[in-house]
Motif scaffolding. Structure first.
Motif, PDB file in Angstrom:
ATOM      1  N   LEU A  64       0.924  -1.211  -0.018  1.00 55.60           N
ATOM      2  CA  LEU A  64      -0.044   0.116   0.000  1.00 55.60           C
ATOM      3  C   LEU A  64       0.858   1.103   0.093  1.00 55.60           C
ATOM      4  CD1 LEU A  64      -2.835   1.195   0.214  1.00 55.60           C
ATOM      5  CD2 LEU A  64      -2.612   1.097   2.719  1.00 55.60           C
ATOM      6  N   ALA A  65       1.962   1.389   0.414  1.00 57.04           N
ATOM      7  CA  ALA A  65       2.830   2.379   0.776  1.00 57.04           C
ATOM      8  C   ALA A  65       3.452   2.969  -0.714  1.00 57.04           C
ATOM      9  CB  ALA A  65       3.949   1.933   1.375  1.00 57.04           C
ATOM     10  N   GLY A  66       3.213   1.863  -1.673  1.00 55.80           N
ATOM     11  CA  GLY A  66       3.771   2.519  -2.897  1.00 55.80           C
ATOM     12  C   GLY A  66       2.697   3.348  -3.529  1.00 55.80           C
ATOM     13  N   TYR A  67       1.502   3.021  -3.174  1.00 56.33           N
ATOM     14  CA  TYR A  67       0.168   3.973  -3.688  1.00 56.33           C
ATOM     15  C   TYR A  67       0.161   5.224  -2.911  1.00 56.33           C
ATOM     16  CZ  TYR A  67      -0.944  -0.121  -6.188  1.00 56.33           C
ATOM     17  OH  TYR A  67      -0.883  -1.352  -7.035  1.00 56.33           O
ATOM     18  N   LEU A  68       0.675   5.310  -1.750  1.00 57.65           N
ATOM     19  CA  LEU A  68       0.289   6.371  -0.729  1.00 57.65           C
ATOM     20  C   LEU A  68       1.881   7.323  -0.745  1.00 57.65           C
ATOM     21  CD1 LEU A  68      -1.011   4.658   2.324  1.00 57.65           C
ATOM     22  CD2 LEU A  68      -2.340   5.939   0.524  1.00 57.65           C
ATOM     23  N   SER A  69       2.848   7.061  -1.538  1.00 53.74           N
ATOM     24  CA  SER A  69       3.945   7.616  -1.397  1.00 53.74           C
ATOM     25  C   SER A  69       3.804   9.007  -2.257  1.00 53.74           C
ATOM     26  CB  SER A  69       5.240   6.812  -2.175  1.00 53.74           C
ATOM     27  OG  SER A  69       4.881   7.010  -3.631  1.00 53.74           O
ATOM     28  N   GLU A  70       4.784   9.935  -1.932  1.00 56.13           N
ATOM     29  CA  GLU A  70       4.839  11.294  -2.410  1.00 56.13           C
ATOM     30  C   GLU A  70       4.865  10.977  -4.066  1.00 56.13           C
ATOM     31  OE1 GLU A  70       6.859  15.593  -1.777  1.00 56.13           O
ATOM     32  OE2 GLU A  70       7.367  14.040  -0.445  1.00 56.13           O
ATOM     33  N   GLY A 293       0.810   5.317 -21.431  1.00 57.88           N
ATOM     34  CA  GLY A 293       1.868   5.500 -20.371  1.00 57.88           C
ATOM     35  C   GLY A 293       3.144   6.919 -20.843  1.00 57.88           C
ATOM     36  N   ASN A 294       2.415   7.797 -21.554  1.00 55.27           N
ATOM     37  CA  ASN A 294       3.472   8.820 -22.056  1.00 55.27           C
ATOM     38  C   ASN A 294       4.019   9.695 -20.870  1.00 55.27           C
ATOM     39  OD1 ASN A 294       1.931   7.986 -24.559  1.00 55.27           O
ATOM     40  ND2 ASN A 294       0.589   9.579 -24.111  1.00 55.27           N
ATOM     41  N   PHE A 295       3.209   9.754 -19.752  1.00 57.94           N
ATOM     42  CA  PHE A 295       3.884  10.544 -18.725  1.00 57.94           C
ATOM     43  C   PHE A 295       4.836   9.620 -17.699  1.00 57.94           C
ATOM     44  CE2 PHE A 295       0.076  12.857 -20.203  1.00 57.94           C
ATOM     45  CZ  PHE A 295       0.817  13.764 -20.420  1.00 57.94           C
ATOM     46  N   LEU A 296       4.843   8.426 -17.604  1.00 62.79           N
ATOM     47  CA  LEU A 296       5.666   7.582 -17.135  1.00 62.79           C
ATOM     48  C   LEU A 296       7.194   7.888 -17.277  1.00 62.79           C
ATOM     49  CD1 LEU A 296       4.017   4.113 -17.047  1.00 62.79           C
ATOM     50  CD2 LEU A 296       3.799   5.823 -15.399  1.00 62.79           C
ATOM     51  N   ASP A 297       7.948   8.112 -16.106  1.00 58.16           N
ATOM     52  CA  ASP A 297       9.214   8.812 -16.605  1.00 58.16           C
ATOM     53  C   ASP A 297      10.398   8.170 -15.600  1.00 58.16           C
ATOM     54  OD1 ASP A 297       8.766   9.664 -13.834  1.00 58.16           O
ATOM     55  OD2 ASP A 297       8.839  11.788 -14.452  1.00 58.16           O
ATOM     56  N   GLY A 298      10.365   7.028 -15.276  1.00 57.87           N
ATOM     57  CA  GLY A 298      11.059   6.425 -14.450  1.00 57.87           C
ATOM     58  C   GLY A 298      11.154   6.562 -12.787  1.00 57.87           C
ATOM     59  N   SER A 299      10.132   7.431 -12.427  1.00 61.65           N
ATOM     60  CA  SER A 299      10.591   8.098 -11.016  1.00 61.65           C
ATOM     61  C   SER A 299       9.812   6.759  -9.989  1.00 61.65           C
ATOM     62  CB  SER A 299       9.694   9.311 -10.853  1.00 61.65           C
ATOM     63  OG  SER A 299       8.324   9.384 -11.190  1.00 61.65           O
ATOM     64  N   LEU A 300       8.738   6.110 -10.748  1.00 55.65           N
ATOM     65  CA  LEU A 300       8.419   5.046 -10.009  1.00 55.65           C
ATOM     66  C   LEU A 300       8.902   3.918 -10.151  1.00 55.65           C
ATOM     67  CD1 LEU A 300       4.653   6.024 -10.521  1.00 55.65           C
ATOM     68  CD2 LEU A 300       6.100   6.758  -8.404  1.00 55.65           C
ATOM     69  N   THR A 301       9.149   2.856  -9.146  1.00 53.64           N
ATOM     70  CA  THR A 301       9.751   1.599  -9.378  1.00 53.64           C
ATOM     71  C   THR A 301       8.757   0.260  -9.437  1.00 53.64           C
ATOM     72  OG1 THR A 301      11.672   2.330  -8.263  1.00 53.64           O
ATOM     73  CG2 THR A 301      11.484   0.146  -8.128  1.00 53.64           C
ATOM     74  N   SER A 302       9.165  -0.637 -10.291  1.00 54.40           N
ATOM     75  CA  SER A 302       8.074  -1.569 -10.436  1.00 54.40           C
ATOM     76  C   SER A 302       8.470  -2.621  -9.253  1.00 54.40           C
ATOM     77  CB  SER A 302       8.404  -2.374 -11.754  1.00 54.40           C
ATOM     78  OG  SER A 302       9.666  -3.185 -11.578  1.00 54.40           O
ATOM     79  N   LYS A 303       7.490  -3.821  -9.320  1.00 51.60           N
ATOM     80  CA  LYS A 303       7.451  -4.747  -8.484  1.00 51.60           C
ATOM     81  C   LYS A 303       8.811  -5.523  -8.556  1.00 51.60           C
ATOM     82  CE  LYS A 303       2.541  -5.031  -9.294  1.00 51.60           C
ATOM     83  NZ  LYS A 303       1.704  -5.623 -10.281  1.00 51.60           N
ATOM     84  N   ASN A 304       9.382  -5.562  -9.730  1.00 48.98           N
ATOM     85  CA  ASN A 304      10.711  -6.057  -9.751  1.00 48.98           C
ATOM     86  C   ASN A 304      11.944  -5.286  -9.632  1.00 48.98           C
ATOM     87  OD1 ASN A 304       9.328  -8.555 -10.673  1.00 48.98           O
ATOM     88  ND2 ASN A 304       9.321  -8.110 -12.819  1.00 48.98           N
TER      89      ASN A 304
END
Length: 353
Positions: A64-70, A293-304
């Motif tokens: 859940l922390a991933g969805y609540l992160s800044e 997913g045009n605005f995804l920029d690498g600032s979020l990390t996947s499950k892997n």
């Protein structure tokens, strides 16, 4: 084959002290979905590849922390979430209904997006486990009159169910005590390679749509429904998502006008060559927003542990057209007292050898 099953576990604490839950649904045929009652979020969706090996085909987080992160709140990708009251954009956050003008939040440049600053993706839904005819999860939320500026107390019910033929079926229902506007959808991002490929540009996509809604530079429809023929929006035959994306400034983030009216029918297919996975989308909605997913920029990390870079996933958000409350030529999104809004979308998975 195993028996269909649904289980529940704690997903984590919310800032207001409530605890979110995570429900795991399996259909006994290799499909597994994990859904949180926080935002009605589809966090995981495991489907077998051509060798029978399961892989997670949606973007999201393990906690859940991933969805609540800044970082997530700033990026605002809406991974797997239920979207409402109104999915997509409303120009200037303003619409008129029955002679009254309503002003909503402008949370996407000059426009309103996906229900506002605290849409259905950020609320805790009431969860109920269903066992007949197959295990399913019903989520319910009562949106009070005036929430995010929308009129009417709206009661919404969403059922997630896995079908025996490896489909995830999402059924929506809603009633209101006052005239309002409504456009519900799910914002899942798919990568049928299960993260083996860093982007979805090699996926082949077909859309049963011969027109799309032309938009201005803030992604608000002009009202024109333009034929896709001869344009990079033509997916009437299977095309790689990346084949012509460079011809679309910013990438695909557009609504296609689906053929077949509002019957429940096949509207889209996708195929990922390395895994062999296929996806079929069926819906009774008049449009689908294909977003790459045009605005995804690498600032979020996947499950892997890998970065979610640009085009890491694609969305097929079945819905009514953007800015419909301000476009009299579009199918109506008005819901009135005594009416029942009802809709269904199914994402069905298979393989090609």
């Amino acid at each position: 084959m195993s028996e269909p099953l649904i289980t529940a576990a704690e997903f984590g604490p919310l800032p207001d002290g409530q605890t979110a839950q995570l429900f795991t649904l399996t259909n006994g045929r290799g499909l597994e979905a994990r859904i949180s009652n926080y935002g009605g979020t589809l966090t995981h969706l495991l489907a077998p590849d051509r060798h029978g090996q399961p892989g997670d085909v949606v973007l999201g987080f393990d906690t859940l922390a991933g969805y609540l992160s800044e970082a997530y709140q700033q990026a605002g990708p809406y991974f797997g979430a239920l979207i409402g009251r109104f999915g997509n954009r409303i120009a200037r956050g303003r619409f008129e209904l029955d002679g009254e003008t309503y002003q909503l939040a402008t949370n996407n440049g000059p426009n309103h997006l996906h229900g506002g600053r605290r849409g259905f993706d950020k609320v805790l839904w009431q969860a109920e486990v269903l066992v007949e005819p197959t295990p399913a999860l019903r989520l319910t939320y009562i949106s009070p009159d005036g929430e995010e500026g929308y009129p009417g107390t709206l009661t919404v019910s969403v059922v997630y169910a896995l079908t025996p033929d490896n489909g995830l079926r999402i059924s929506y229902a809603a009633t209101t005590d006052r005239a309002t506007v409504l456009n519900l959808t799910n914002h899942a991002y798919f990568n049928l390679s299960a993260d083996a490929q860093p982007d979805v540009l090699g996926h082949e996509l077909q859309l049963h749509a011969e027109r799309y809604t032309v938009v201005d530079d803030t992604l608000i429809p002009t009202g024109e429904l333009r034929p896709v023929a001869g344009t990079p929006f033509d997916f009437t035959r299977p095309q790689a998502i990346g084949a012509r994306i460079a011809q679309v400034p910013g990438g695909y983030d557009h609504n296609w006008v689906l053929a077949g009216g509002e019957n429940f029918r096949l509207v889209a297919t996708a195929y990922e060559p390395t895994s062999g996975r296929t996806l079929e989308v069926r819906t009774d909605q008049p449009g689908v927003q294909c977003y790459t997913g045009n605005f995804l920029d690498g600032s979020l990390t996947s499950k892997n542990g890998l970065p979610y870079g640009q085009h890491a996933g694609f969305c097929l958000e079945t819905q009514h057209f953007p800015d419909s409350p301000n476009q009299p030529g579009f199918p109506s999104t008005v819901l009135r007292p005594g009416e029942l809004f009802s809709s269904a979308t199914e994402y069905r998975f298979g393989v090609k050898s």
